[in-house]
Structures are given as C-alpha cells and as structure tokens.
Motif scaffolding. Structure first.
Motif, PDB file in Angstrom:
ATOM      1  N   GLY A  86       0.820  -1.206   0.000  1.00  0.00           N
ATOM      2  CA  GLY A  86       0.000   0.000   0.000  1.00  0.00           C
ATOM      3  C   GLY A  86       0.852   1.253   0.000  1.00  0.00           C
ATOM      4  O   GLY A  86       2.031   1.221  -0.354  1.00  0.00           O
ATOM      5  N   VAL A  87       0.235   2.344   0.398  1.00  0.00           N
ATOM      6  CA  VAL A  87       0.886   3.654   0.410  1.00  0.00           C
ATOM      7  C   VAL A  87       1.281   3.968   1.853  1.00  0.00           C
ATOM      8  O   VAL A  87       0.469   3.789   2.762  1.00  0.00           O
ATOM      9  CB  VAL A  87      -0.098   4.722  -0.123  1.00  0.00           C
ATOM     10  CG1 VAL A  87       0.469   6.123   0.029  1.00  0.00           C
ATOM     11  CG2 VAL A  87      -0.463   4.430  -1.577  1.00  0.00           C
ATOM     12  N   PRO A  88       2.528   4.424   2.069  1.00  0.00           N
ATOM     13  CA  PRO A  88       2.899   4.792   3.443  1.00  0.00           C
ATOM     14  C   PRO A  88       1.923   5.833   4.003  1.00  0.00           C
ATOM     15  O   PRO A  88       1.596   6.809   3.322  1.00  0.00           O
ATOM     16  CB  PRO A  88       4.304   5.394   3.289  1.00  0.00           C
ATOM     17  CG  PRO A  88       4.834   4.819   2.010  1.00  0.00           C
ATOM     18  CD  PRO A  88       3.630   4.622   1.122  1.00  0.00           C
ATOM     19  N   MET A  89       1.477   5.631   5.238  1.00  0.00           N
ATOM     20  CA  MET A  89       0.593   6.619   5.867  1.00  0.00           C
ATOM     21  C   MET A  89       1.275   7.984   5.930  1.00  0.00           C
ATOM     22  O   MET A  89       0.613   9.025   5.884  1.00  0.00           O
ATOM     23  CB  MET A  89       0.202   6.183   7.290  1.00  0.00           C
ATOM     24  CG  MET A  89      -0.972   5.262   7.421  1.00  0.00           C
ATOM     25  SD  MET A  89      -2.546   5.693   6.601  1.00  0.00           S
ATOM     26  CE  MET A  89      -2.875   7.334   7.098  1.00  0.00           C
ATOM     27  N   ALA A  90       2.624   7.978   6.026  1.00  0.00           N
ATOM     28  CA  ALA A  90       3.361   9.245   6.070  1.00  0.00           C
ATOM     29  C   ALA A  90       3.103  10.084   4.812  1.00  0.00           C
ATOM     30  O   ALA A  90       3.119  11.319   4.871  1.00  0.00           O
ATOM     31  CB  ALA A  90       4.857   8.979   6.246  1.00  0.00           C
ATOM     32  N   GLU A  91       2.863   9.414   3.674  1.00  0.00           N
ATOM     33  CA  GLU A  91       2.557  10.140   2.437  1.00  0.00           C
ATOM     34  C   GLU A  91       1.206  10.856   2.540  1.00  0.00           C
ATOM     35  O   GLU A  91       1.025  11.962   2.030  1.00  0.00           O
ATOM     36  CB  GLU A  91       2.496   9.181   1.238  1.00  0.00           C
ATOM     37  CG  GLU A  91       3.814   8.547   0.867  1.00  0.00           C
ATOM     38  CD  GLU A  91       4.731   9.515   0.118  1.00  0.00           C
ATOM     39  OE1 GLU A  91       4.233  10.503  -0.452  1.00  0.00           O
ATOM     40  OE2 GLU A  91       5.951   9.248   0.125  1.00  0.00           O
ATOM     41  N   ILE A  92       0.259  10.177   3.179  1.00  0.00           N
ATOM     42  CA  ILE A  92      -1.079  10.756   3.332  1.00  0.00           C
ATOM     43  C   ILE A  92      -1.002  11.958   4.282  1.00  0.00           C
ATOM     44  O   ILE A  92      -1.588  13.019   4.012  1.00  0.00           O
ATOM     45  CB  ILE A  92      -2.073   9.706   3.900  1.00  0.00           C
ATOM     46  CG1 ILE A  92      -1.988   8.376   3.138  1.00  0.00           C
ATOM     47  CG2 ILE A  92      -3.499  10.251   3.968  1.00  0.00           C
ATOM     48  CD1 ILE A  92      -2.437   8.398   1.714  1.00  0.00           C
ATOM     49  N   VAL A  93      -0.248  11.779   5.365  1.00  0.00           N
ATOM     50  CA  VAL A  93      -0.091  12.867   6.339  1.00  0.00           C
ATOM     51  C   VAL A  93       0.638  14.051   5.685  1.00  0.00           C
ATOM     52  O   VAL A  93       0.294  15.207   5.924  1.00  0.00           O
ATOM     53  CB  VAL A  93       0.633  12.369   7.618  1.00  0.00           C
ATOM     54  CG1 VAL A  93       0.986  13.522   8.557  1.00  0.00           C
ATOM     55  CG2 VAL A  93      -0.234  11.327   8.339  1.00  0.00           C
ATOM     56  N   ALA A  94       1.604  13.761   4.812  1.00  0.00           N
ATOM     57  CA  ALA A  94       2.335  14.838   4.130  1.00  0.00           C
ATOM     58  C   ALA A  94       1.428  15.596   3.153  1.00  0.00           C
ATOM     59  O   ALA A  94       1.524  16.809   3.012  1.00  0.00           O
ATOM     60  CB  ALA A  94       3.549  14.267   3.400  1.00  0.00           C
ATOM     61  N   LEU A  95       0.518  14.860   2.515  1.00  0.00           N
ATOM     62  CA  LEU A  95      -0.434  15.473   1.576  1.00  0.00           C
ATOM     63  C   LEU A  95      -1.414  16.391   2.282  1.00  0.00           C
ATOM     64  O   LEU A  95      -1.825  17.423   1.753  1.00  0.00           O
ATOM     65  CB  LEU A  95      -1.256  14.357   0.925  1.00  0.00           C
ATOM     66  CG  LEU A  95      -1.059  14.029  -0.518  1.00  0.00           C
ATOM     67  CD1 LEU A  95      -1.923  12.834  -0.898  1.00  0.00           C
ATOM     68  CD2 LEU A  95      -1.404  15.233  -1.385  1.00  0.00           C
ATOM     69  N   LEU A 129      -1.394   2.678   4.445  1.00  0.00           N
ATOM     70  CA  LEU A 129      -2.774   2.607   3.998  1.00  0.00           C
ATOM     71  C   LEU A 129      -2.746   1.441   3.006  1.00  0.00           C
ATOM     72  O   LEU A 129      -2.280   1.579   1.875  1.00  0.00           O
ATOM     73  CB  LEU A 129      -3.182   3.926   3.338  1.00  0.00           C
ATOM     74  CG  LEU A 129      -4.625   4.007   2.856  1.00  0.00           C
ATOM     75  CD1 LEU A 129      -5.599   3.829   4.021  1.00  0.00           C
ATOM     76  CD2 LEU A 129      -4.875   5.356   2.193  1.00  0.00           C
ATOM     77  N   ALA A 130      -3.177   0.278   3.476  1.00  0.00           N
ATOM     78  CA  ALA A 130      -2.957  -0.959   2.704  1.00  0.00           C
ATOM     79  C   ALA A 130      -4.127  -1.258   1.782  1.00  0.00           C
ATOM     80  O   ALA A 130      -5.298  -1.074   2.148  1.00  0.00           O
ATOM     81  CB  ALA A 130      -2.731  -2.133   3.653  1.00  0.00           C
ATOM     82  N   THR A 131      -3.772  -1.715   0.577  1.00  0.00           N
ATOM     83  CA  THR A 131      -4.771  -2.167  -0.385  1.00  0.00           C
ATOM     84  C   THR A 131      -4.576  -3.649  -0.717  1.00  0.00           C
ATOM     85  O   THR A 131      -5.463  -4.270  -1.297  1.00  0.00           O
ATOM     86  CB  THR A 131      -4.669  -1.357  -1.698  1.00  0.00           C
ATOM     87  OG1 THR A 131      -3.316  -1.476  -2.181  1.00  0.00           O
ATOM     88  CG2 THR A 131      -4.993   0.112  -1.480  1.00  0.00           C
ATOM     89  N   HIS A 132      -3.378  -4.177  -0.379  1.00  0.00           N
ATOM     90  CA  HIS A 132      -3.026  -5.544  -0.755  1.00  0.00           C
ATOM     91  C   HIS A 132      -2.439  -6.298   0.441  1.00  0.00           C
ATOM     92  O   HIS A 132      -1.894  -5.679   1.365  1.00  0.00           O
ATOM     93  CB  HIS A 132      -1.993  -5.544  -1.885  1.00  0.00           C
ATOM     94  CG  HIS A 132      -2.570  -5.161  -3.218  1.00  0.00           C
ATOM     95  ND1 HIS A 132      -3.085  -3.912  -3.470  1.00  0.00           N
ATOM     96  CD2 HIS A 132      -2.721  -5.889  -4.360  1.00  0.00           C
ATOM     97  CE1 HIS A 132      -3.532  -3.875  -4.731  1.00  0.00           C
ATOM     98  NE2 HIS A 132      -3.325  -5.064  -5.284  1.00  0.00           N
ATOM     99  N   VAL A 133      -2.534  -7.602   0.392  1.00  0.00           N
ATOM    100  CA  VAL A 133      -1.809  -8.445   1.341  1.00  0.00           C
ATOM    101  C   VAL A 133      -1.331  -9.694   0.611  1.00  0.00           C
ATOM    102  O   VAL A 133      -2.068 -10.250  -0.212  1.00  0.00           O
ATOM    103  CB  VAL A 133      -2.664  -8.766   2.597  1.00  0.00           C
ATOM    104  CG1 VAL A 133      -3.846  -9.680   2.308  1.00  0.00           C
ATOM    105  CG2 VAL A 133      -1.791  -9.341   3.705  1.00  0.00           C
ATOM    106  N   ASP A 134      -0.093 -10.081   0.875  1.00  0.00           N
ATOM    107  CA  ASP A 134       0.535 -11.242   0.221  1.00  0.00           C
ATOM    108  C   ASP A 134       0.368 -11.189  -1.295  1.00  0.00           C
ATOM    109  O   ASP A 134       0.089 -12.206  -1.947  1.00  0.00           O
ATOM    110  CB  ASP A 134      -0.007 -12.555   0.815  1.00  0.00           C
ATOM    111  CG  ASP A 134       0.469 -12.762   2.256  1.00  0.00           C
ATOM    112  OD1 ASP A 134       1.479 -12.138   2.642  1.00  0.00           O
ATOM    113  OD2 ASP A 134      -0.168 -13.540   2.986  1.00  0.00           O
ATOM    114  N   GLY A 135       0.494  -9.985  -1.861  1.00  0.00           N
ATOM    115  CA  GLY A 135       0.489  -9.813  -3.314  1.00  0.00           C
ATOM    116  C   GLY A 135      -0.877  -9.762  -3.974  1.00  0.00           C
ATOM    117  O   GLY A 135      -0.977  -9.566  -5.176  1.00  0.00           O
TER     118      GLY A 135
END
Ligand SMILES: Nc1nc2c(c(=O)[nH]1)N[C@H]1C(S)=C(S)[C@@H](COP(=O)(O)O)O[C@H]1N2
Ligand SMILES: [Mo]
Length: 197
Positions: A86-95, A129-135
C-alpha cells in the motif's frame, strides 16, 4: 508467505500466540465497497483548515511499498508474517498535514468503528494505507478497498474500510478506547488496557 514459512517466522511479541488460521474479525457486517466509490476524507485540525478527499485513483499516483509484518490482536491472537502492500501513511499525512499541536487522530471506518492514534504512530515507517496483502488485493472481509495497518500497534488501531482521518488537539476515544482498551496500544510494550496508561 506459505504456511510452512510462517511457522519459521521469528518469535511473536510478548503475550501473543499464533492463530491457527487468519479468520477476519470485526463487528457488524462486511461492507462491500467498490474501489471507484471509496474515498478517504482528511479533516479536523488540518494545516490551513481545509479538507482533503482522496480517492483510489489518487492513491495509485502515490508511492507504494511492501511491509512484512504480523497482525496482532489485543485478544492475544497473532497472524505473523503478512506482506502488506500500500501507500505509506506518512505520504497521506504529508499530503494533508495537521496544524501545529494537533497530535491526535481519530480514524473512522465506513459504517461505524473508529480508533484513536497519535500522528507520531501514523508516520511510523511501517504504517500503511494498505490495499493488498501477500500480493493480492484485500478481500472485502479484510478491508477492501483500503485499511490502515499499523504493525507496531494492536490490530484494533487499524480500521478496515477506512473512510475518515480527523486531526484533534486532544485524544478522542474510538470504539475500543471507550471500552477499556489502551489509548496508544504499542504491541512491544503490551499496552492492552486503559488502566495501564
Ligand atoms: N472497520 C473495522 N475495522 C477493524 C475492526 C472492526 O471491527 N471494524 N476490528 C479491528 C481489530 S480488533 C482487529 S484485530 C483487526 C482484524 O483484522 P482482520 O479481520 O483482517 O484479521 O481489524 C481491526 N479493524
Ligand atoms: Mo482485535
């Protein structure tokens, strides 16, 4: 990761035992949300006071990472060795950053459920912020289209079907925090119960 490899994975955190299978756990019904209807609204005490609404298309423009980490329920069941994508939560917080001094966050899921976390724990390098698990894309019962994964905190801190992130200057209890569970919930420190705080 295969079942065999999971059994070789490193020791579990203190007080945890391996769950025999990864059974989804949540209260209420599993919401079926298509990716094109999903949004994450970031509001409250944001820097500048605005509201940012992210959709799945915006998510796919952000950097993606994979983090290998277990899921540790405060009830002591652990699923070790999951590979979250997924996308690092830090990216969302930075946005959409908080205003100075707004150190607390309430994360809310579609159709009830919420959790209280610190901004400091959201920008942890393993927080996703996860969208995937184990691929594979998350299944609806495990949080599709997006769930918050904070591997260093107990599972109850990460809403599946996350819909809102609200910054606050004071701690606002979420669902489990208002039922006697710990405001911070760090796994390594066994922060399980409110009376420990
Ligand atoms: N929306 C929502 N998210 C939730 C919950 C919930 O009840 N509703 N339960 C939390 C708890 S207590 C845990 S341990 C994990 C379980 O995730 P899983 O069902 O994928 O194993 O989801 C967390 N996120
Ligand atoms: Mo849990």
């Amino acid at each position: 990761m295969t079942e065999a490899a999971r059994h070789d994975s490193p020791a579990l955190p203190p007080g945890q035992r391996r769950a025999p299978t990864w059974q989804a756990s949540h209260y209420g019904k599993v919401p079926l949300i298509s990716a094109d209807r999903w949004t994450l609204r970031v509001g409250g005490c944001t820097d500048g006071g605005g509201v940012t609404v992210l959709d799945h298309a915006m998510l796919s423009d952000l950097p993606r990472v994979e983090v290998e980490a277990g899921l540790h329920c405060v009830d002591r069941r652990s699923i070790p060795g999951l590979r979250w994508g997924g996308v690092p939560m830090a990216e969302i917080v930075a946005l959409a950053p908080p205003e100075p001094g707004a150190a607390h966050v309430l994360l809310a899921a579609a159709r009830g459920f919420s959790s209280a976390v610190l901004v400091e724990d959201l920008v942890h390098p393993d927080a996703l912020l996860a969208t995937h698990v184990d691929g594979e894309p998350l299944t609806p019962e495990h949080g599709w289209p997006a769930r918050v994964v904070l591997p260093h905190l107990y599972g109850f801190k990460g809403p599946k079907w996350v819909a809102e992130l609200t910054y606050h200057h004071v701690a606002v209890p979420g669902y489990w925090e208002s039922h006697g569970y710990h405001p911070r919930g760090r796994v390594a420190l066994e922060e399980r119960w409110a009376h420990q705080a």
